[in-house]
Write a protein that holds these residues in place. Sequence first.
Motif, PDB file in Angstrom:
ATOM      1  N   ALA A 115       0.828  -1.205   0.000  1.00 15.83           N
ATOM      2  CA  ALA A 115       0.000   0.000   0.000  1.00 15.83           C
ATOM      3  C   ALA A 115       0.863   1.256   0.000  1.00 15.83           C
ATOM      4  CB  ALA A 115      -0.931   0.001   1.209  1.00 15.83           C
ATOM      5  N   GLY A 116       1.944   1.248   0.773  1.00 14.12           N
ATOM      6  CA  GLY A 116       2.832   2.407   0.827  1.00 14.12           C
ATOM      7  C   GLY A 116       3.384   2.765  -0.538  1.00 14.12           C
ATOM      8  N   HIS A 117       3.819   1.775  -1.289  1.00 10.89           N
ATOM      9  CA  HIS A 117       4.351   2.031  -2.630  1.00 10.89           C
ATOM     10  C   HIS A 117       3.255   2.449  -3.602  1.00 10.89           C
ATOM     11  CE1 HIS A 117       8.467   0.949  -1.840  1.00 10.89           C
ATOM     12  NE2 HIS A 117       8.076  -0.174  -1.250  1.00 10.89           N
ATOM     13  N   VAL A 118       2.078   1.834  -3.481  1.00 13.17           N
ATOM     14  CA  VAL A 118       0.957   2.196  -4.358  1.00 13.17           C
ATOM     15  C   VAL A 118       0.592   3.660  -4.137  1.00 13.17           C
ATOM     16  CG1 VAL A 118      -1.491   1.810  -4.835  1.00 13.17           C
ATOM     17  CG2 VAL A 118       0.036  -0.144  -4.540  1.00 13.17           C
ATOM     18  N   LEU A 119       0.465   4.051  -2.879  1.00 12.17           N
ATOM     19  CA  LEU A 119       0.024   5.409  -2.560  1.00 12.17           C
ATOM     20  C   LEU A 119       1.091   6.465  -2.811  1.00 12.17           C
ATOM     21  CD1 LEU A 119      -1.945   4.662   0.716  1.00 12.17           C
ATOM     22  CD2 LEU A 119      -2.871   5.043  -1.577  1.00 12.17           C
ATOM     23  N   ALA A 120       2.339   6.131  -2.544  1.00 11.04           N
ATOM     24  CA  ALA A 120       3.419   7.115  -2.701  1.00 11.04           C
ATOM     25  C   ALA A 120       3.944   7.190  -4.132  1.00 11.04           C
ATOM     26  CB  ALA A 120       4.567   6.790  -1.747  1.00 11.04           C
ATOM     27  N   GLY A 121       3.664   6.167  -4.919  1.00 12.77           N
ATOM     28  CA  GLY A 121       4.181   6.151  -6.286  1.00 12.77           C
ATOM     29  C   GLY A 121       5.661   5.824  -6.353  1.00 12.77           C
ATOM     30  N   THR A 122       6.207   5.289  -5.280  1.00 12.13           N
ATOM     31  CA  THR A 122       7.635   4.962  -5.227  1.00 12.13           C
ATOM     32  C   THR A 122       7.898   3.607  -5.863  1.00 12.13           C
ATOM     33  OG1 THR A 122       7.294   4.052  -3.013  1.00 12.13           O
ATOM     34  CG2 THR A 122       8.059   6.342  -3.153  1.00 12.13           C
TER      35      THR A 122
END
Length: 191
Positions: free
Chosen positions: A155-162
């Motif tokens: 979720a962190g990568h999905v939301l941050a676009g990282t």
Amino acid sequence: MHADTDLETALLGPLVAERTCGDCTVCCTVLKVASPDFSKPADTPCAHLGAGGCTIHAVRPRICRDWYCGWRRVAAMPDAARPDRSGLLVSLGFERAPRNCLEGVAITVRRLKGSSAIEDGTAAAVLDALCDRLVPVWFSDGARKMLMHPEAEVAGHVLAGTPPPAPLAAEVAAWRARYAAFAAAPPDEAP
């Protein structure tokens, strides 16, 4: 409404033939209803709810005819998860103004006041049955909600676009592809 119903079937599955609402009327009290032909606030019993269930069942509003909780649709959920037995109401939600892409279309597992579903393991069984698909799952006690699926790192990568690490790349890409329509425009591209 038919479009939502079709989306519910696509994301949760068709009705499980051997499951019926029976005496359960949790949705008639807990849910907020805002449709052209009927409305009621959340956590308020429907004006048509009587001791034996819906008093206008034969002529109930369309939203009441078309909507079914997750327990009626997800065969992998245990029988004990019926809302009146478990104190958990599973529904597919559609947020008009989501705060992030994982809130636009998502499953919510709402723990009702007095439920022992966490302590007796029913909540874990319900989450296990729901967290195997490409649909965000939130757990709520009515006041707060927590994202249960996808996992925090994804979720962190999905939301941050990282860029995710290689082992998560395919999963992050799948979530981004499915929920891109709900993502906010980057600040330099906002209208």
